[in-house]
Scaffold this active site. Structure first.
Site, PDB file in Angstrom:
ATOM      1  N   GLU A 264       0.832  -1.204   0.000  1.00  0.00           N
ATOM      2  CA  GLU A 264       0.000   0.000   0.000  1.00  0.00           C
ATOM      3  C   GLU A 264       0.863   1.250   0.000  1.00  0.00           C
ATOM      4  O   GLU A 264       1.719   1.429   0.875  1.00  0.00           O
ATOM      5  CB  GLU A 264      -0.930   0.018   1.214  1.00  0.00           C
ATOM      6  CG  GLU A 264      -1.858   1.226   1.209  1.00  0.00           C
ATOM      7  CD  GLU A 264      -2.758   1.274   2.429  1.00  0.00           C
ATOM      8  OE1 GLU A 264      -3.638   2.156   2.455  1.00  0.00           O
ATOM      9  OE2 GLU A 264      -2.582   0.449   3.351  1.00  0.00           O
TER      10      GLU A 264
ATOM     11  N   GLU B 198       4.427   5.200   4.068  1.00  0.00           N
ATOM     12  CA  GLU B 198       3.908   6.550   4.309  1.00  0.00           C
ATOM     13  C   GLU B 198       5.062   7.438   4.779  1.00  0.00           C
ATOM     14  O   GLU B 198       5.887   6.997   5.589  1.00  0.00           O
ATOM     15  CB  GLU B 198       2.799   6.508   5.368  1.00  0.00           C
ATOM     16  CG  GLU B 198       2.258   7.854   5.795  1.00  0.00           C
ATOM     17  CD  GLU B 198       1.655   8.627   4.633  1.00  0.00           C
ATOM     18  OE1 GLU B 198       2.172   9.723   4.345  1.00  0.00           O
ATOM     19  OE2 GLU B 198       0.687   8.133   4.012  1.00  0.00           O
TER      20      GLU B 198
ATOM     21  N   ASP C 281      10.318   6.886   0.666  1.00  0.00           N
ATOM     22  CA  ASP C 281       9.811   6.975  -0.699  1.00  0.00           C
ATOM     23  C   ASP C 281       9.369   5.586  -1.175  1.00  0.00           C
ATOM     24  O   ASP C 281      10.176   4.664  -1.272  1.00  0.00           O
ATOM     25  CB  ASP C 281      10.939   7.526  -1.570  1.00  0.00           C
ATOM     26  CG  ASP C 281      10.542   7.796  -2.994  1.00  0.00           C
ATOM     27  OD1 ASP C 281       9.668   7.081  -3.521  1.00  0.00           O
ATOM     28  OD2 ASP C 281      11.119   8.715  -3.594  1.00  0.00           O
TER      29      ASP C 281
ATOM     30  N   ASP D 181      -2.304  12.441  -3.893  1.00  0.00           N
ATOM     31  CA  ASP D 181      -2.409  13.868  -4.192  1.00  0.00           C
ATOM     32  C   ASP D 181      -2.663  14.044  -5.685  1.00  0.00           C
ATOM     33  O   ASP D 181      -1.873  13.582  -6.510  1.00  0.00           O
ATOM     34  CB  ASP D 181      -1.106  14.563  -3.796  1.00  0.00           C
ATOM     35  CG  ASP D 181      -1.250  16.077  -3.739  1.00  0.00           C
ATOM     36  OD1 ASP D 181      -1.995  16.636  -4.571  1.00  0.00           O
ATOM     37  OD2 ASP D 181      -0.614  16.696  -2.873  1.00  0.00           O
TER      38      ASP D 181
ATOM     39  N   THR E 245     -13.467   5.843   3.888  1.00  0.00           N
ATOM     40  CA  THR E 245     -12.840   6.760   4.827  1.00  0.00           C
ATOM     41  C   THR E 245     -13.831   7.828   5.294  1.00  0.00           C
ATOM     42  O   THR E 245     -14.874   8.053   4.683  1.00  0.00           O
ATOM     43  CB  THR E 245     -11.634   7.456   4.179  1.00  0.00           C
ATOM     44  OG1 THR E 245     -12.106   8.298   3.112  1.00  0.00           O
ATOM     45  CG2 THR E 245     -10.660   6.436   3.599  1.00  0.00           C
ATOM     46  N   LYS E 246     -13.478   8.510   6.379  1.00  0.00           N
ATOM     47  CA  LYS E 246     -14.303   9.616   6.868  1.00  0.00           C
ATOM     48  C   LYS E 246     -14.435  10.698   5.800  1.00  0.00           C
ATOM     49  O   LYS E 246     -15.511  11.256   5.589  1.00  0.00           O
ATOM     50  CB  LYS E 246     -13.691  10.204   8.136  1.00  0.00           C
ATOM     51  CG  LYS E 246     -13.717   9.287   9.339  1.00  0.00           C
ATOM     52  CD  LYS E 246     -13.076   9.963  10.536  1.00  0.00           C
ATOM     53  CE  LYS E 246     -13.064   9.030  11.743  1.00  0.00           C
ATOM     54  NZ  LYS E 246     -12.394   9.663  12.912  1.00  0.00           N
ATOM     55  N   PHE E 247     -13.337  10.985   5.127  1.00  0.00           N
ATOM     56  CA  PHE E 247     -13.368  11.994   4.073  1.00  0.00           C
ATOM     57  C   PHE E 247     -14.314  11.571   2.953  1.00  0.00           C
ATOM     58  O   PHE E 247     -15.077  12.379   2.426  1.00  0.00           O
ATOM     59  CB  PHE E 247     -11.964  12.199   3.520  1.00  0.00           C
ATOM     60  CG  PHE E 247     -11.940  12.982   2.243  1.00  0.00           C
ATOM     61  CD1 PHE E 247     -12.155  14.344   2.244  1.00  0.00           C
ATOM     62  CD2 PHE E 247     -11.726  12.341   1.033  1.00  0.00           C
ATOM     63  CE1 PHE E 247     -12.156  15.068   1.061  1.00  0.00           C
ATOM     64  CE2 PHE E 247     -11.726  13.051  -0.156  1.00  0.00           C
ATOM     65  CZ  PHE E 247     -11.940  14.423  -0.140  1.00  0.00           C
TER      66      PHE E 247
END
Length: 244
Positions: free
Chosen positions: A74, A99, A126, A149, A222-224
């Site tokens: 992931e 991450e 990375d 992003d 997700t919450k978003f």
């Protein structure tokens, strides 16, 4: 994966200009953030148990996990909520999460400790470097890229992680039959992903109409994403299977 619309993306892409030396274009931004007590606990106690360092050598993940199991990689797990949910729901699968945002790394590690999960390992660097140097070819069953992003501005599109070079790197690391699963809430980026992956050799789009798949049940909401759904925002999922 992230609960924010623009989680730090997770890797680097090299672009070449004949008039200049090769330089590295990062698709993520290192954002400073304060650590909560739980996140710091995760780093202090969880990193020695679950953390992995970038290496120049291919890693033996069977030895690292202590078993042979289907393996998911992931890129950009954000605060780790979805990673924890997936790992808890599938204890027979192994997860490698990457991450760069330290509070997110700490949050995931703290969650692993709290829930007693042992099927996750974590890098904080990375992600493309991990793929290039640490992951054997044809060894992954899935690669997840959720809500990277989108780099909205045209002059920043070169920073988007999904590029032809990325598609080829992922293809090499997936087993034949392995799947790249991407999700985004930004429709222009979804179309960009579709264009790049449709042109990439060695893949088959799993969508029946050759575009996007319905939201897979295995991808946590997700919450978003729930907030976006209430506002009428869309989410686009793409699944491309390695066939060659």
């Amino acid at each position: 994966m992230s609960d924010t619309p623009q989680s730090p993306a997770q890797d680097s892409l090299a672009e070449h200009d004949e008039a200049r030396p090769m330089r590295t274009v990062k698709s993520f931004v290192m954002r400073a953030g304060r650590m909560t007590e739980g996140q710091q606990r995760g780093l202090d106690l969880g990193w020695p148990k679950f953390g992995l360092e970038l290496s120049d050598e291919v890693q033996d993940f069977d030895a690292i996990f202590g078993r042979q199991a289907p393996r998911t990689f992931e890129i950009g797990f954000g605060m780790g909520h979805s990673t924890l949910e997936m790992a808890a729901a599938a204890p027979d699968l192994d997860f490698i999460g990457v991450e760069v945002h330290k509070p997110g790394v700490g949050a995931l590690l703290n969650g692993l400790l709290t829930q007693g999960l042992g099927n996750v390992r974590v890098y904080s660097c990375d992600a493309l470097e991990v793929l290039r140097h640490c992951v054997a070819d044809a060894s992954l069953d899935r690669l997840l890229l959720f809500f990277p992003d989108p780099w909205h501005k045209k002059r920043h599109h070169k920073r988007r992680i999904v590029q032809p070079e990325f598609a080829e790197l992922v293809r090499r690391k997936l087993k034949v039959g392995g799947v790249l699963h991407m999700a985004t809430d930004w429709e222009p980026y979804a179309e960009h992903m579709l264009d790049v992956m449709s042109a990439a050799p060695g893949y088959r789009n799993q969508a029946e109409d050759g575009r996007f798949v319905p939201r897979p049940q295995e991808r946590p909401v997700t919450k978003f994403e729930r907030r976006g759904e209430r506002l009428g925002h869309g989410v686009w999922d793409l699944k491309f299977e390695r066939v060659d």
